[in-house]
Each structure stands twice: as structure tokens, then as C-alpha cells.
Write a protein that holds these residues in place. Structure first.
Motif, PDB file in Angstrom:
ATOM      1  N   ARG A  14       0.805  -1.227   0.000  1.00  0.00           N
ATOM      2  CA  ARG A  14       0.000   0.000   0.000  1.00  0.00           C
ATOM      3  C   ARG A  14       0.836   1.274   0.000  1.00  0.00           C
ATOM      4  O   ARG A  14       0.281   2.352  -0.169  1.00  0.00           O
ATOM      5  CB  ARG A  14      -0.912   0.019   1.227  1.00  0.00           C
ATOM      6  N   LYS A  69       0.126   4.279  -2.271  1.00  0.00           N
ATOM      7  CA  LYS A  69      -1.244   4.205  -2.784  1.00  0.00           C
ATOM      8  C   LYS A  69      -2.219   4.815  -1.783  1.00  0.00           C
ATOM      9  O   LYS A  69      -2.032   4.745  -0.573  1.00  0.00           O
ATOM     10  CB  LYS A  69      -1.638   2.748  -3.039  1.00  0.00           C
ATOM     11  N   ASP A  70      -3.285   5.376  -2.284  1.00  0.00           N
ATOM     12  CA  ASP A  70      -4.399   5.849  -1.445  1.00  0.00           C
ATOM     13  C   ASP A  70      -3.945   6.769  -0.314  1.00  0.00           C
ATOM     14  O   ASP A  70      -4.524   6.772   0.771  1.00  0.00           O
ATOM     15  CB  ASP A  70      -5.169   4.665  -0.841  1.00  0.00           C
ATOM     16  N   GLY A  71      -2.886   7.523  -0.554  1.00  0.00           N
ATOM     17  CA  GLY A  71      -2.426   8.452   0.468  1.00  0.00           C
ATOM     18  C   GLY A  71      -1.522   7.842   1.512  1.00  0.00           C
ATOM     19  O   GLY A  71      -1.101   8.517   2.447  1.00  0.00           O
ATOM     20  N   TYR A  72      -1.194   6.544   1.352  1.00  0.00           N
ATOM     21  CA  TYR A  72      -0.326   5.901   2.332  1.00  0.00           C
ATOM     22  C   TYR A  72       1.137   6.159   2.002  1.00  0.00           C
ATOM     23  O   TYR A  72       1.524   6.280   0.840  1.00  0.00           O
ATOM     24  CB  TYR A  72      -0.559   4.385   2.359  1.00  0.00           C
TER      25      TYR A  72
END
Length: 577
Positions: A340, A343-346
């Protein structure tokens, strides 16, 4: 145990009183001299921790320093030093780094808040001026605690505990709210009880005791659950002699000798809180190792005096296992979480610290009486073995592919053992597409550092795979190394033995320019310490390179090097006395 800690605290008080700087012309007057640097610092392992020992001695009726006026004056001068060395923004600087540091200040806040609580319970009027000094210090820290940041994962829980301590004393709602902002990030612990920094010698104890205080002061009992997880995990991470496993730590305790001593306070508090026989047994085990009153957050004498239930020791200790096979984090989805990143702000850069992507990497522990084995991934050593007094501290693997140290990526449990695997790629990087090149208008040159290297396409990528099968047999352990490709990679296995033992073998050849280091070219070698020994076979010497570029060789141990060239199939057999 109370008497033991009183005696330790008194001895430490006596010695540290002599270290206090008494020269009134000195900038450091009133501070306690650090034995290493010779300078007095205001941090939680410096002057502040000595003040905790002194305060505890002054209010402990069993101490020979109980209500001692000389010690009281030294405590007063010590607090005056703390106030002088507190910056205008309320922080302190520990001296060696972290200047104007909110987290280092937070360590001190937690300890001084405990001292203040203890002093204000006493009915002896001469204590009041010191209590007033502490209140002034704590009030000054509030702005920094409300706004300050951190470097490392455990710092968040130190700040949370400090905010809770200040909330207990001053009842300001904004302190509780700021603690909630840190806690909303969530707990960085695996289901098996491992904290991010994998620091069994130091930072586990910091996170544990800080969350105990925070749970109490913020009325957040759920914060005790990660404490329980870590305290339970630790029963699998202690060698037969009481030494804690530090072979894979992500912090400065890596490879150093630590005991459970700093866990004592938290184990005893949790044993009484949960009425838990296992925690009581671990507290008993930790208590055997206590030789020091503890640094400020874990100051055991303060703990006894603040929490009378510790003296009760009303929970009967249970039995601790001395024979087990345990994989820690074996079933945890670490790779999915690592996937992650980005991704997705991680994810994102971590300044003045690191991402700790090794968090949650599996570790296998095997214990059978006086034999203790660790099989590790994402660590500089993949295997360690203690057999009585004979200690193989680590087995390292390095090659010219990376070049440097090879760390294991995965661990799979097998019947009678484990399989470790590592896969690494290394390629080359082509030309940057013209439309991705930055403009060079007006520049006299084209610096390498201004080019967008991420745009270069990968070429000629090569993959190196290494497998190590670790298996137990009736008289010891086998480590089988396999590396099929690429061919002609210079490889070495480095065996790290404890320096107090003795190595014997006719095929050991000293390595020029490397202290306490030998090539093992053939045959069998024996390592012994006291009555305990281990025999290893079979030496190998396929190339003469001792120092592989990018590899770091630890000092303070006996190093034995086996040299190999890929493709390789090699078995190291270890027979135990």
C-alpha cells in the motif's frame, strides 16, 4: 523486592550525589555529571533520572536517606539546574542531539509529574519548595506538549503519556484533546505483540509503560490492550540466562546485551491490574535482573511508592515455558500492507527517522532447556544459537551481487525447521526520454542531481535468489544454503561467536587487517565456553575476498568466514554438546 529496590536506589543515590556539580561558578551547577561525557544534561537519562532516585529516597521510610536534609538541598539545586536548562519554549535539549526536543521533554514531563504526585502526598513541609519548582517546570512545558512533534514511532506514545500526566495535574481539556490527536493515528503493533521498532531491549518498554500511564490518566483502558500483547510476546524472546533477544532490533539495542529489568515495573503493575499469573511470573523473572532503579519513566522505586499494590504482590506467579517453537508474526499480512505504500495516500518520506518497513517481519523462536535459537527475516543475521554458555551470536550472509549484506524476505515453517528466502533484483537505467528532460536555459552545465532519474527505463535486470533451510536434527541444527543464479557471484557466510569463548580448528586462517577474523577453509571447528561447546562442519574457501564491498563487520566478537561462489549448495552442520 521492595527491600532490594530500596537498597539499589540508595546505593545509586549515594553514588550520584557525588556526581552533582557543586561549583557555583559553573554553568552546570546543580546538574548531575554524565559519566560518559562529563557534562550535566537535563534529559530523562541524565540529571532528571537522578532527581527521581533522590526524591524516592527522601520519601521512602525504609531508605537511609529518608528526610535527609543534605539530599533535599541537592534535590533543590538539581531542580534549579533543570529550570535554568529549560528553554523559553518549555523544551529541553538532551545534549547529544534533538535540540529543543518535544519528545525528550515529554520523557521528563512524565517522570517529573510522577515525582510531583509523590511529593505532594507527603506531609513533610520542607518538600514544598521542590514541588513548587517541579510545578513551574511542568507549566512551562504545556505549550510545547500541545504543539510539539516527534521523530520515531514510540515518541507518539511518550507525548501522549506526557499530555495525560499534565492533564492529571492541571485538568486542561486541550491537553486531553491533543493526546486524542496522537491516538487517532492508531496503534503500531502486530497481533502477536511486536511494536514498529522491534526493540526488545529498549523501546518496547518505553511504549508499554507510557501507554500504561496514558490509559490511567486519560481514562482510556483500551490502551492497555497493546501493552498486554507486547508483554505476552516477550516470554518467547528471553534466552535461558535471562538475556533478551536483540538480534533483529531496528534501534540501538541491536546485538547488545539487555535483560527484562526495564519491563519489571510494567509487568508488576499489569500483574496486579489483570490478576494475571503469567505477568506475575514474568515480573518475578524480570526482578532477578534488576541492578538499577531504572530510567525516569521506568523508575522502579517511584513505582513502588506511587502504586502500593506493587508491594502487595498478591498474584501467585504461574509457570513460564522453557520448551517451545513459536513463529512471531508468521500469519500477519505484512506484504499486503507494504504494497500500500504510495497508494491511497499511504506512505511518504520520513525525515530524521525511517519508515521501518521491516515492522512485522516474521521471527521464529525455538527453546529447549538451555538451548535457544532465533531464525530471523529482515535482519542483519538470519540465525543465532545459544547453547548454555556457548553463543553463536549470528549467521550473516553477504555477496557481491548487491553488493553487501543479504537479508531474508520470507520465513516458511516446515516440519522440523524453517525455510528462509531472499530475492533481489539489480539492473541498469537507460536514457531519459527527451520530453522528460528539464530545461537547461541559462545553466552553465547539466548537473546529475537535476536529472529526473525516475524516468530512466530499466535494462538488463538480473535476479538473485537465495534459500536457506534451517532444520533441527537429533544432535543440533543444519543450515543449508542454496543460490542457483546468477553464476560467479562471490558469496560469504560470516559466523559471529561471543568473544568470551574459544575457537579451535586446524583449518582456521587469520584474515590480514581484520581483527579477530578467520577464514574457515575446511574440516571441523569447535567453539567452547565453559563446559558447553558446539562443533561445526564443513569449512569452505572458494575465493579469497574477506571484505565484501557494502558489508559491515561487527566488532567485539570472533568472526569466522566461509567463502563460496554461485551456483552453490552448501550445508553448515552444527553439533551441540
Amino acid at each position: 523486592m521492595f527491600k532490594k529496590i530500596t537498597d539499589i536506589n540508595d546505593k545509586w543515590t549515594e553514588e550520584s550525589m557525588e556526581l552533582q556539580i557543586s561549583d557555583r561558578e559553573s554553568r552546570y551547577f546543580g546538574g548531575v555529571r554524565d559519566p560518559l561525557s562529563g557534562v550535566a544534561w537535563p534529559n530523562h537519562t541524565g540529571t532528571a533520572q537522578y532527581l527521581a532516585a533522590w526524591a524516592a529516597a527522601l520519601v521512602n521510610p525504609q531508605s537511609r536517606y529518608y528526610r535527609n536534609l543534605v539530599l533535599l538541598e541537592q534535590l533543590h539545586e538539581g531542580m534549579a539546574f533543570m529550570l535554568r536548562f529549560q528553554h523559553e519554549d518549555g523544551t529541553i535539549s538532551p545534549g547529544w542531539t534533538n535540540y529543543h526536543s518535544p519528545p525528550d521533554t515529554a520523557f521528563v514531563v512524565v517522570g517529573l509529574a510522577n515525582i510531583l504526585t509523590l511529593l505532594e502526598r507527603e506531609s513533610w513541609p520542607p518538600l514544598k519548595p521542590v514541588a513548587d519548582q517541579i510545578r513551574v517546570f511542568l507549566v512551562r512545558t504545556i505549550p510545547a506538549m500541545l504543539t510539539g512533534g516527534v521523530h520515531t514511532p514510540n515518541h507518539r506514545w511518550v507525548l501522549t503519556a506526557a499530555l495525560g500526566s499534565l492533564y492529571r495535574i492541571f485538568a486542561l481539556e486541550e491537553l486531553q484533546a491533543r493526546a486524542g490527536e496522537w491516538l487517532q493515528e492508531g496503534m503500531d503493533i502486530t497481533p502477536d505483540g511486536e511494536w514498529t521498532e522491534r526493540s526488545n531491549g529498549i523501546y518496547n518498554t518505553v511504549s508499554d509503560i507510557m501507554l500504561y500511564y496514558a490509559a490511567q490518566d486519560l481514562n482510556r483502558p483500551e490502551l492497555l490492550e497493546p501493552v498486554r500483547l507486547n508483554l505476552r510476546m516477550m516470554k518467547y524472546l528471553v534466552h535461558p540466562d535471562g538475556e533478551v533477544v536483540t538480534d533483529y532490533s531496528g534501534r540501538q539495542d541491536f546485538g547488545s546485551v539487555y535483560s527484562l529489568a526495564d519491563y519489571y515495573l510494567c509487568y508488576q503493575l499489569m500483574a496486579e491490574h489483570d490478576r494475571d499469573p503469567e505477568f506475575a511470573a514474568l515480573a518475578e523473572l524480570a526482578g532477578r535482573s534488576v541492578m538499577h532503579p531504572g530510567s525516569l519513566p521506568n523508575q522502579i522505586m517511584l513505582g513502588f511508592l506511587l502504586y502500593p499494590q506493587m508491594q502487595a504482590a498478591s498474584v501467585i506467579p504461574g509457570e513460564l515455558p522453557d520448551s517451545y517453537r513459536k513463529v512471531i508474526n508468521g500469519a500477519w499480512g505484512r506484504q499486503e500492507l507494504i504494497g500500500r505504500i504510495g497508494k491511497d495516500g499511504y506512505g511518504g518520506s520520513v525525515r530524521h527517522s525511517k519508515q521501518h518497513t521491516e515492522f512485522g517481519a516474521p521471527v521464529a523462536r525455538v527453546r529447549s532447556g538451555e538451548t535457544s535459537v532465533s531464525v530471523m527475516t529482515e535482519a542483519s543475521s538470519l540465525f543465532s544459537l545459544r547453547h548454555g554458555r556457548a553463543r553463536l551470536l549470528g549467521v550473516q550472509l553477504a555477496s557481491s551481487f548487491g553488493p553487501g549484506l543479504i537479508t531474508m524476505d520470507t520465513l516458511t515453517e516446515l516440519s522440523g525447521g524453517y525455510r528462509l528466502e531472499s530475492v533481489a533484483g539489480k539492473g541498469y537505467y537507460g536514457t531519459i526520454p527527451a520530453d522528460k528532460l528539464p530545461p537547461r536555459t541559462g545553466l552553465p552545465t547539466s548537473p546529475w542531481y537535476l536529472l529526473p532519474h525516475g524516468e530512466r527505463p530499466l535494462t538488463h535486470n538480473q535476479t538473485s535468489s537465495v534459500c536457506v533451510k534451517v532444520s533441527e536434527w537429533e544432535a543440533g541444527w543444519d543450515l543449508h544454503f542454496s543460490a542457483p543464479s546468477p553464476a560467479d557471484v562471490l558469496t560469504q557466510i560470516v559466523l559471529l561467536f561471543a568473544s568470551e569463548g574459544r575457537l579451535e580448528g586446524s583449518a582456521l586462517t587469520p584474515v590480514p587487517g581484520m581483527s579477530e577474523t578467520s577464514f574457515w577453509t575446511a574440516g571441523t571447528l569447535r567453539y567452547s565456553s565453559g563446559e558447553d561447546w558446539m562443533e561445526l562442519e564443513q569449512g569452505c574457501h572458494e575465493h579469497h575476498l574477506a571484505d565484501i564491498r557494502g558489508m559491515s563487520y561487527p566488532d567485539g566478537c570472533l568472526k569466522v568466514i566461509v567463502t563460496l561462489i554461485t551456483p552453490l549448495e552448501y550445508t553448515l552442520r552444527i553439533r551441540l554438546s
